[in-house]
Design a protein around this motif. Structure first.
Motif, PDB file in Angstrom:
ATOM      1  N   THR A  17     -21.147  93.690 -27.873  1.00  0.00           N
ATOM      2  CA  THR A  17     -21.585  95.082 -28.043  1.00  0.00           C
ATOM      3  C   THR A  17     -20.410  96.039 -27.854  1.00  0.00           C
ATOM      4  O   THR A  17     -20.206  96.965 -28.641  1.00  0.00           O
ATOM      5  CB  THR A  17     -22.694  95.420 -27.010  1.00  0.00           C
ATOM      6  N   GLN A  18     -19.620  95.813 -26.798  1.00  0.00           N
ATOM      7  CA  GLN A  18     -18.473  96.661 -26.511  1.00  0.00           C
ATOM      8  C   GLN A  18     -17.453  96.612 -27.648  1.00  0.00           C
ATOM      9  O   GLN A  18     -16.883  97.626 -28.036  1.00  0.00           O
ATOM     10  CB  GLN A  18     -17.775  96.183 -25.229  1.00  0.00           C
ATOM     11  N   THR A  19     -17.248  95.411 -28.166  1.00  0.00           N
ATOM     12  CA  THR A  19     -16.237  95.229 -29.205  1.00  0.00           C
ATOM     13  C   THR A  19     -16.685  95.876 -30.509  1.00  0.00           C
ATOM     14  O   THR A  19     -15.890  96.525 -31.206  1.00  0.00           O
ATOM     15  CB  THR A  19     -15.949  93.731 -29.379  1.00  0.00           C
ATOM     16  N   MET A  81     -12.109  96.505 -18.206  1.00  0.00           N
ATOM     17  CA  MET A  81     -10.930  96.648 -17.349  1.00  0.00           C
ATOM     18  C   MET A  81     -11.145  96.013 -15.983  1.00  0.00           C
ATOM     19  O   MET A  81     -10.216  95.576 -15.326  1.00  0.00           O
ATOM     20  CB  MET A  81     -10.544  98.128 -17.191  1.00  0.00           C
ATOM     21  N   LYS A  82     -12.394  95.966 -15.551  1.00  0.00           N
ATOM     22  CA  LYS A  82     -12.674  95.394 -14.247  1.00  0.00           C
ATOM     23  C   LYS A  82     -12.361  93.898 -14.178  1.00  0.00           C
ATOM     24  O   LYS A  82     -12.102  93.375 -13.093  1.00  0.00           O
ATOM     25  CB  LYS A  82     -14.138  95.710 -13.936  1.00  0.00           C
ATOM     26  N   ASP A  83     -12.323  93.232 -15.312  1.00  0.00           N
ATOM     27  CA  ASP A  83     -12.004  91.804 -15.333  1.00  0.00           C
ATOM     28  C   ASP A  83     -10.500  91.538 -15.450  1.00  0.00           C
ATOM     29  O   ASP A  83     -10.079  90.379 -15.427  1.00  0.00           O
ATOM     30  CB  ASP A  83     -12.727  91.114 -16.497  1.00  0.00           C
ATOM     31  N   MET A  84      -9.698  92.587 -15.599  1.00  0.00           N
ATOM     32  CA  MET A  84      -8.252  92.395 -15.807  1.00  0.00           C
ATOM     33  C   MET A  84      -7.522  92.211 -14.480  1.00  0.00           C
ATOM     34  O   MET A  84      -7.666  93.027 -13.569  1.00  0.00           O
ATOM     35  CB  MET A  84      -7.641  93.623 -16.501  1.00  0.00           C
ATOM     36  N   VAL A 167     -27.540  93.409  -7.589  1.00  0.00           N
ATOM     37  CA  VAL A 167     -26.659  94.560  -7.803  1.00  0.00           C
ATOM     38  C   VAL A 167     -25.870  94.318  -9.086  1.00  0.00           C
ATOM     39  O   VAL A 167     -25.332  93.229  -9.292  1.00  0.00           O
ATOM     40  CB  VAL A 167     -25.679  94.746  -6.617  1.00  0.00           C
ATOM     41  N   LEU A 168     -25.837  95.320  -9.950  1.00  0.00           N
ATOM     42  CA  LEU A 168     -25.092  95.234 -11.207  1.00  0.00           C
ATOM     43  C   LEU A 168     -24.348  96.535 -11.442  1.00  0.00           C
ATOM     44  O   LEU A 168     -24.575  97.527 -10.750  1.00  0.00           O
ATOM     45  CB  LEU A 168     -26.057  95.020 -12.389  1.00  0.00           C
ATOM     46  N   ALA A 169     -23.479  96.525 -12.454  1.00  0.00           N
ATOM     47  CA  ALA A 169     -22.795  97.763 -12.848  1.00  0.00           C
ATOM     48  C   ALA A 169     -23.685  98.545 -13.804  1.00  0.00           C
ATOM     49  O   ALA A 169     -24.274  97.979 -14.726  1.00  0.00           O
ATOM     50  CB  ALA A 169     -21.473  97.426 -13.527  1.00  0.00           C
ATOM     51  N   GLY A 196     -11.511  99.738 -12.100  1.00  0.00           N
ATOM     52  CA  GLY A 196     -11.703  99.667 -13.555  1.00  0.00           C
ATOM     53  C   GLY A 196     -13.148  99.604 -14.017  1.00  0.00           C
ATOM     54  O   GLY A 196     -13.403  99.579 -15.225  1.00  0.00           O
ATOM     55  N   GLN A 197     -14.100  99.585 -13.086  1.00  0.00           N
ATOM     56  CA  GLN A 197     -15.500  99.408 -13.498  1.00  0.00           C
ATOM     57  C   GLN A 197     -15.936 100.506 -14.470  1.00  0.00           C
ATOM     58  O   GLN A 197     -15.656 101.678 -14.268  1.00  0.00           O
ATOM     59  CB  GLN A 197     -16.419  99.398 -12.266  1.00  0.00           C
ATOM     60  N   GLY A 198     -16.612 100.096 -15.524  1.00  0.00           N
ATOM     61  CA  GLY A 198     -17.115 101.048 -16.514  1.00  0.00           C
ATOM     62  C   GLY A 198     -16.140 101.353 -17.643  1.00  0.00           C
ATOM     63  O   GLY A 198     -16.510 101.988 -18.620  1.00  0.00           O
TER      64      GLY A 198
HETATM   65  N1  LIG Z   1     -18.305  91.089 -13.444  1.00  0.00           N
HETATM   66  C1  LIG Z   1     -18.750  90.980 -14.796  1.00  0.00           C
HETATM   67  C2  LIG Z   1     -18.734  92.289 -15.502  1.00  0.00           C
HETATM   68  N2  LIG Z   1     -17.596  92.739 -16.098  1.00  0.00           N
HETATM   69  C3  LIG Z   1     -17.880  93.970 -16.680  1.00  0.00           C
HETATM   70  C4  LIG Z   1     -19.209  94.256 -16.436  1.00  0.00           C
HETATM   71  C5  LIG Z   1     -19.878  95.461 -16.941  1.00  0.00           C
HETATM   72  C6  LIG Z   1     -19.466  96.730 -16.269  1.00  0.00           C
HETATM   73  C7  LIG Z   1     -18.117  97.240 -16.658  1.00  0.00           C
HETATM   74  O1  LIG Z   1     -17.837  97.398 -17.860  1.00  0.00           O
HETATM   75  O2  LIG Z   1     -17.317  97.512 -15.760  1.00  0.00           O
HETATM   76  C8  LIG Z   1     -19.775  93.206 -15.699  1.00  0.00           C
HETATM   77  C9  LIG Z   1     -21.172  93.062 -15.248  1.00  0.00           C
HETATM   78  C10 LIG Z   1     -21.493  93.632 -13.884  1.00  0.00           C
HETATM   79  O3  LIG Z   1     -20.640  93.680 -12.997  1.00  0.00           O
HETATM   80  O4  LIG Z   1     -22.644  94.032 -13.677  1.00  0.00           O
END
Ligand SMILES: NCc1[nH]cc(CCC(=O)O)c1CC(=O)O
Length: 299
Positions: A17-19, A81-84, A167-169, A196-198
């Motif tokens: 979806t993001q891509t 970015m949160k995964d980087m 809990v989720l983002a 970097g979340q979001g």
């Molecule tokens: N850890 C996995 C992850 N990597 C990015 C997002 C979506 C939120 C974002 O774009 O930062 C999520 C899911 C979550 O943490 O709920």
């Protein structure tokens, strides 16, 4: 210019979806260019029965995408970015950070109860030590239990009553059109978000002409904030097993950065914030890390 631009992504529904969103934005600006989405399964997507910090941390979701960039089988990679990890390979660069989506964490609970109303002993699903530490700070009488899998999978596990809440983002739920699942939104002060979340980041090869082209979807304030948070991350050398978080926002010419840090064994959580001129974002991120490492608290 090459004919078709190959855009690499993980294959989860959220990543695709993001891509597609990134590709649409680029097409609006460059109607003559053609894009091809290239789905790549990462190690993090394959191994679902162990917690991330036990199988190698952040790089898991991005190594395969970076390898594909390095060996020229894709031209750009779209990441959360949160995964980087804090450091990128020398040959690669984040070419653009689009305007950040909601950075906050949220609670989804089975009975629609806010965190403060959950029964003592309720089980909260989260695989993140950052979320675990902060949940237990707010409600020391609750329990946390690891959860893995992509967003829809986690919601299903909740519906199957494997947990009382998860809990989720917020960003992931918004992008998937699942905001109606949200029970409670945590402020960035009660639950400091992940670095970097979001935000999304689009990675390209250094020196590639695509870098210039990506500038149209870059959001300068988001870029400054993410870079401030990533300076904080780099200073703390954070792996997935260090409970830490940081969230920056811009107000006029100023940037304000909130941070949290606990020990690797999850003890001694502390929070702090710092404020300064936004052009000093990097120095401020580093300084906030030093304050927290020295044991700083606010109130
Ligand atoms: N850890 C996995 C992850 N990597 C990015 C997002 C979506 C939120 C974002 O774009 O930062 C999520 C899911 C979550 O943490 O709920």
């Amino acid at each position: 210019m090459r004919k078709i631009i190959r855009v690499g992504t993980r294959t989860s529904e959220l990543a695709i979806t993001q891509t597609n969103w990134v590709i649409e934005k680029l097409k609006e600006n460059y109607p003559d260019l053609e894009f091809e989405l290239v789905g790549i399964t990462t190690k993090g997507d394959m191994i679902l029965d162990r917690s991330l910090d036990k199988i190698g941390g952040k790089g898991l979701f991005i190594n395969e995408l970076e390898n594909a960039l390095l060996n020229n089988s894709i031209d750009m990679a779209v990441h959360s970015m949160k995964d980087m990890p804090a450091k990128l390979p020398d040959e690669l660069v984040i070419g653009a950070i689009p305007k950040r989506e909601d950075p906050r964490d949220i609670l989804v609970s089975l009975e629609g109860k806010a965190l403060k109303d959950l029964q003592k002993g309720s089980v909260i699903g989260t695989g993140s030590v950052r979320r675990e530490v902060q949940i237990l700070e707010l409600r020391p009488d609750l329990n946390t239990k690891p959860i893995r899998g992509n967003v829809p999978t986690r919601l299903n596990k909740l519906m199957e009553h494997q947990f009382d809440a998860i809990v989720l983002a917020m960003a992931g739920l918004k992008r998937l059109g699942l905001e109606d699942k949200v029970t409670e939104i945590f402020s960035h002060e009660e639950m400091v978000p992940a670095v970097g979340q979001g935000a999304l980041g689009i990675e390209v090869r250094k020196g590639d002409e695509l870098h210039e082209l990506l500038k149209v979807i870059n959001d300068e304030d988001s870029e400054i904030c993410i870079n401030a948070e990533r300076a904080f991350l780099q200073r703390l050398n954070g792996s997935c097993s260090t409970p830490l978080g940081a969230y920056a926002h811009i107000c006029g010419d100023y940037i304000k950065i909130y941070g949290m840090l606990a020990e690797d064994d999850k003890t001694d959580p502390r929070k702090a914030f710092i404020e300064g001129k936004k052009e000093n974002f990097e120095e401020l991120g580093l300084k906030l890390a030093d304050m927290l490492q020295a044991g700083g608290k606010y109130d």
